[in-house]
Design an enzyme around this catalytic site. Structure first.
Site, PDB file in Angstrom:
ATOM      1  N   GLY A  32      41.446  41.206  42.705  1.00 12.32           N
ATOM      2  CA  GLY A  32      42.273  41.361  41.515  1.00 12.32           C
ATOM      3  C   GLY A  32      41.394  41.495  40.281  1.00 12.32           C
ATOM      4  O   GLY A  32      40.278  40.978  40.254  1.00 12.32           O
ATOM      5  N   GLN A  51      38.975  41.809  31.615  1.00  9.05           N
ATOM      6  CA  GLN A  51      37.698  41.578  32.306  1.00  9.05           C
ATOM      7  C   GLN A  51      36.750  42.778  32.188  1.00  9.05           C
ATOM      8  O   GLN A  51      35.556  42.640  32.443  1.00  9.05           O
ATOM      9  CB  GLN A  51      37.937  41.239  33.788  1.00  9.05           C
ATOM     10  N   CYS A  53      36.500  34.262  40.916  1.00  6.48           N
ATOM     11  CA  CYS A  53      36.825  35.225  39.868  1.00  6.48           C
ATOM     12  C   CYS A  53      35.584  36.063  39.584  1.00  6.48           C
ATOM     13  O   CYS A  53      34.485  35.520  39.498  1.00  6.48           O
ATOM     14  CB  CYS A  53      37.243  34.472  38.605  1.00  6.48           C
ATOM     15  N   LEU A  54      35.783  37.374  39.422  1.00  6.31           N
ATOM     16  CA  LEU A  54      34.640  38.256  39.171  1.00  6.31           C
ATOM     17  C   LEU A  54      33.974  37.928  37.829  1.00  6.31           C
ATOM     18  O   LEU A  54      32.817  38.280  37.621  1.00  6.31           O
ATOM     19  CB  LEU A  54      35.082  39.724  39.200  1.00  6.31           C
ATOM     20  N   HIS A  83      46.827  33.987  38.904  1.00  5.25           N
ATOM     21  CA  HIS A  83      45.432  33.939  38.432  1.00  5.25           C
ATOM     22  C   HIS A  83      45.179  35.097  37.457  1.00  5.25           C
ATOM     23  O   HIS A  83      44.631  34.897  36.363  1.00  5.25           O
ATOM     24  CB  HIS A  83      44.499  34.026  39.650  1.00  5.25           C
ATOM     25  N   GLU A  84      45.604  36.305  37.845  1.00  2.00           N
ATOM     26  CA  GLU A  84      45.360  37.476  36.989  1.00  2.00           C
ATOM     27  C   GLU A  84      46.161  37.381  35.692  1.00  2.00           C
ATOM     28  O   GLU A  84      45.679  37.766  34.626  1.00  2.00           O
ATOM     29  CB  GLU A  84      45.710  38.769  37.727  1.00  2.00           C
ATOM     30  N   HIS A 141      44.535  35.501  32.981  1.00  2.00           N
ATOM     31  CA  HIS A 141      43.542  36.253  32.203  1.00  2.00           C
ATOM     32  C   HIS A 141      44.173  36.870  30.953  1.00  2.00           C
ATOM     33  O   HIS A 141      43.527  36.996  29.916  1.00  2.00           O
ATOM     34  CB  HIS A 141      42.934  37.389  33.047  1.00  2.00           C
TER      35      HIS A 141
HETATM   36 NI    NI Z   1      39.765  36.237  37.633  1.00  2.00          NI
END
Ligand code: NI
Length: 188
Positions: free
Chosen positions: A46, A51, A113-114, A155-156, A159
């Protein structure tokens, strides 16, 4: 399409509250395509637009980010010879997503998370939720989410509010995670 740079903690831009998407144009489609390419290249499931530095309410998710052109895999586990078919890609785009009715029952998943590379930690979130969103043409959709999809979209969506999964941890656990990341970066 292009692979974009992924912002990482402690980049202050990750704390931005993203703005609603109002124009459903070619630029939005290009950004979504870039986000998929960036996410697949980083082995993520995701990615939120912020991001990659774009403060708009756009997410991409693919829970099965396997290469659709991969050869089937021969395998001998389970005591007999068989073949695994590679998983098909299932790219999904969510514009202006809204959670309608998060379940009271919680579920714990180990999240990563990236933007917080190499760090994984258990996070509790509502087990199921109904989500309303728009697609890249502005059309509305609604669906009940469960399992990893429910966790991933929550989670997304965090962000979009400038919240990272480590913000759900205790102060001690969060500072330990950030110290570990600092150490890994120095070693690299
Ligand atoms: Ni993330």
């Amino acid at each position: 399409m292009a692979i974009r740079e992924i912002l990482e903690v402690p980049d202050a831009r990750l704390k931005t509250v993203s703005k609603p998407v109002e124009t459903f144009d070619e630029a939005l489609k290009t950004l979504a395509a870039d986000m998929f390419e960036t996410m697949y290249a980083a082995d993520g499931i995701g990615l939120a637009a912020i991001q990659v530095g774009e403060p708009i309410r756009l997410l991409v998710i693919d829970l099965q980010p396997e290469d659709p052109d991969a050869e089937p895999e021969e395998c001998d586990h389970g005591g007999h010879h068989h073949t695994h078919q590679p998983l098909k890609k299932e790219p999904r785009v969510f514009v202006n997503p809204v959670i309608l009715d998060p379940a009271e029952e919680l579920n714990t998943y180990q999240e990563g998370c990236l933007s917080v590379p190499e760090i994984y930690a258990d996070v509790e979130r509502p087990k199921t939720c109904r989500v309303r969103w728009q697609d890249l043409d502005g059309k509305f959709h609604e669906e009940a989410m469960e399992g990893i999809m429910a966790t991933c979209i929550q989670h997304e969506m965090d962000h979009l509010e400038g919240i990272l999964f480590i913000d759900h941890l205790s102060r001690l656990k969060r500072s330990m995670a950030l110290k570990k990341l600092e150490k890994l970066r120095k070693a690299a």
